[in-house]
Design a protein around this motif. Sequence first.
Motif, PDB file in Angstrom:
ATOM      1  N   ALA A  68      39.169  33.124 -47.239  1.00 26.82           N
ATOM      2  CA  ALA A  68      37.855  32.536 -47.487  1.00 26.82           C
ATOM      3  C   ALA A  68      37.376  32.842 -48.903  1.00 26.82           C
ATOM      4  O   ALA A  68      36.861  31.966 -49.608  1.00 26.82           O
ATOM      5  N   LEU A  69      37.544  34.093 -49.334  1.00 27.23           N
ATOM      6  CA  LEU A  69      37.111  34.479 -50.674  1.00 27.23           C
ATOM      7  C   LEU A  69      37.943  33.776 -51.741  1.00 27.23           C
ATOM      8  O   LEU A  69      37.404  33.256 -52.729  1.00 27.23           O
ATOM      9  N   LEU A  70      39.256  33.732 -51.541  1.00 27.09           N
ATOM     10  CA  LEU A  70      40.138  33.096 -52.517  1.00 27.09           C
ATOM     11  C   LEU A  70      39.847  31.599 -52.625  1.00 27.09           C
ATOM     12  O   LEU A  70      39.731  31.050 -53.727  1.00 27.09           O
ATOM     13  N   LEU A 124      26.693  31.201 -52.399  1.00 26.82           N
ATOM     14  CA  LEU A 124      28.109  31.510 -52.221  1.00 26.82           C
ATOM     15  C   LEU A 124      28.342  32.446 -51.047  1.00 26.82           C
ATOM     16  O   LEU A 124      29.395  32.381 -50.396  1.00 26.82           O
ATOM     17  N   SER A 125      27.363  33.303 -50.766  1.00 28.88           N
ATOM     18  CA  SER A 125      27.502  34.186 -49.603  1.00 28.88           C
ATOM     19  C   SER A 125      27.540  33.376 -48.313  1.00 28.88           C
ATOM     20  O   SER A 125      28.372  33.623 -47.436  1.00 28.88           O
ATOM     21  N   PHE A 126      26.641  32.410 -48.220  1.00 24.12           N
ATOM     22  CA  PHE A 126      26.626  31.565 -47.027  1.00 24.12           C
ATOM     23  C   PHE A 126      27.893  30.712 -46.949  1.00 24.12           C
ATOM     24  O   PHE A 126      28.450  30.544 -45.865  1.00 24.12           O
ATOM     25  N   ARG A 127      28.359  30.190 -48.081  1.00 24.11           N
ATOM     26  CA  ARG A 127      29.570  29.366 -48.037  1.00 24.11           C
ATOM     27  C   ARG A 127      30.780  30.211 -47.647  1.00 24.11           C
ATOM     28  O   ARG A 127      31.643  29.774 -46.890  1.00 24.11           O
ATOM     29  N   LEU A 129      30.702  32.844 -45.765  1.00 26.70           N
ATOM     30  CA  LEU A 129      30.553  33.099 -44.334  1.00 26.70           C
ATOM     31  C   LEU A 129      31.019  31.896 -43.509  1.00 26.70           C
ATOM     32  O   LEU A 129      31.768  32.050 -42.533  1.00 26.70           O
ATOM     33  N   PHE A 130      30.588  30.693 -43.906  1.00 27.19           N
ATOM     34  CA  PHE A 130      30.998  29.487 -43.178  1.00 27.19           C
ATOM     35  C   PHE A 130      32.507  29.277 -43.265  1.00 27.19           C
ATOM     36  O   PHE A 130      33.150  28.881 -42.280  1.00 27.19           O
ATOM     37  N   LEU A 131      33.070  29.529 -44.450  1.00 36.20           N
ATOM     38  CA  LEU A 131      34.522  29.404 -44.626  1.00 36.20           C
ATOM     39  C   LEU A 131      35.262  30.391 -43.737  1.00 36.20           C
ATOM     40  O   LEU A 131      36.222  30.036 -43.044  1.00 36.20           O
ATOM     41  N   TYR A 132      34.823  31.628 -43.772  1.00 36.00           N
ATOM     42  CA  TYR A 132      35.476  32.675 -42.993  1.00 36.00           C
ATOM     43  C   TYR A 132      35.447  32.357 -41.498  1.00 36.00           C
ATOM     44  O   TYR A 132      36.477  32.426 -40.817  1.00 36.00           O
ATOM     45  N   GLU A 133      34.282  31.993 -40.993  1.00 33.44           N
ATOM     46  CA  GLU A 133      34.170  31.671 -39.576  1.00 33.44           C
ATOM     47  C   GLU A 133      34.983  30.429 -39.224  1.00 33.44           C
ATOM     48  O   GLU A 133      35.586  30.356 -38.142  1.00 33.44           O
ATOM     49  N   LEU A 248      28.023  21.222 -45.824  1.00 31.08           N
ATOM     50  CA  LEU A 248      29.134  20.636 -45.069  1.00 31.08           C
ATOM     51  C   LEU A 248      29.989  21.710 -44.404  1.00 31.08           C
ATOM     52  O   LEU A 248      30.420  21.544 -43.254  1.00 31.08           O
ATOM     53  N   TRP A 249      30.222  22.818 -45.097  1.00 37.31           N
ATOM     54  CA  TRP A 249      30.992  23.894 -44.465  1.00 37.31           C
ATOM     55  C   TRP A 249      30.198  24.530 -43.334  1.00 37.31           C
ATOM     56  O   TRP A 249      30.774  24.980 -42.332  1.00 37.31           O
TER      57      TRP A 249
END
Length: 261
Positions: A68-70, A124-127, A129-133, A248-249
């Motif tokens: 998610a971070l990468l 970016l923190s929220f994005r 989080l959404f990516l990770y989940e 969207l994420w």
Amino acid sequence: MKQAWNGWLLALQLFTTIPIRRSIEWNAAHVRWLVRCMPLAGALIGALSAGVYALFSSFSFSSPLVWALLLLWLGIWMAGGMHADGFMDVSDAFFSYRDVKRRQEIMSDSRVGAFAVLSLICLLSFRWLFLYESLQTGVPPALFAAVPLLSRAGAVWLLSAGKLAKPTGMASALREYSSWRDAAWALGLTCLVLLLLPAAGVPLAVVAVLAAVMALCSLAAKPWAEKQFGGVSGDVLGAFIEGGETVLWGVIWLLHSSAMG
């Protein structure tokens, strides 16, 4: 065909960090095709991210936390940080609580304020989080192409339909040679790509929901930008792209969380 190709290359030069070692004239024909190809440039950035994600998934390398971070930073880096910069400028101006003229001046200021930094960290923190989940639920890699495709399609519509905030700058330079017809082209090309997503494992219902959400965001962004900043500018378009991708994420996370539940 040559004009279309040059417009595509110009879009890559302007909106991505892909090295295009070629001098392309800034003229009406090339700029029209640049605007038409903006969503495709986003889709290419997303496709590269999708390839990285698919590669990691196939080799079970690392964890969704790292992916998610990468992938978050890969997308920003591939866009050259341009849209993130616009988001920061818009945040500084919006949270200044000044009048429209003063907000336009703040957006033109090269200095970065505290609100800009805090807003970008929050976004970016929220994005992330959404990516990770979402990655934990095993989303189709093709969604990485769909998100930047749709966010830039919405930005093209906003560029075409919105009132310009000022007669100079990126938005003005693009509008000088383009019209609603070019926005219609961009949206048509976007729809063609979206129709390919079900073959790549993305359910048609998910595609429809994402497209509908981005359409609503675009419609809401126009009056908001005109009220808060006097119209659309390059910074507003960049902020819309960054904010749209995060939204969207968030929708993708909600859809896949509901499906898994």
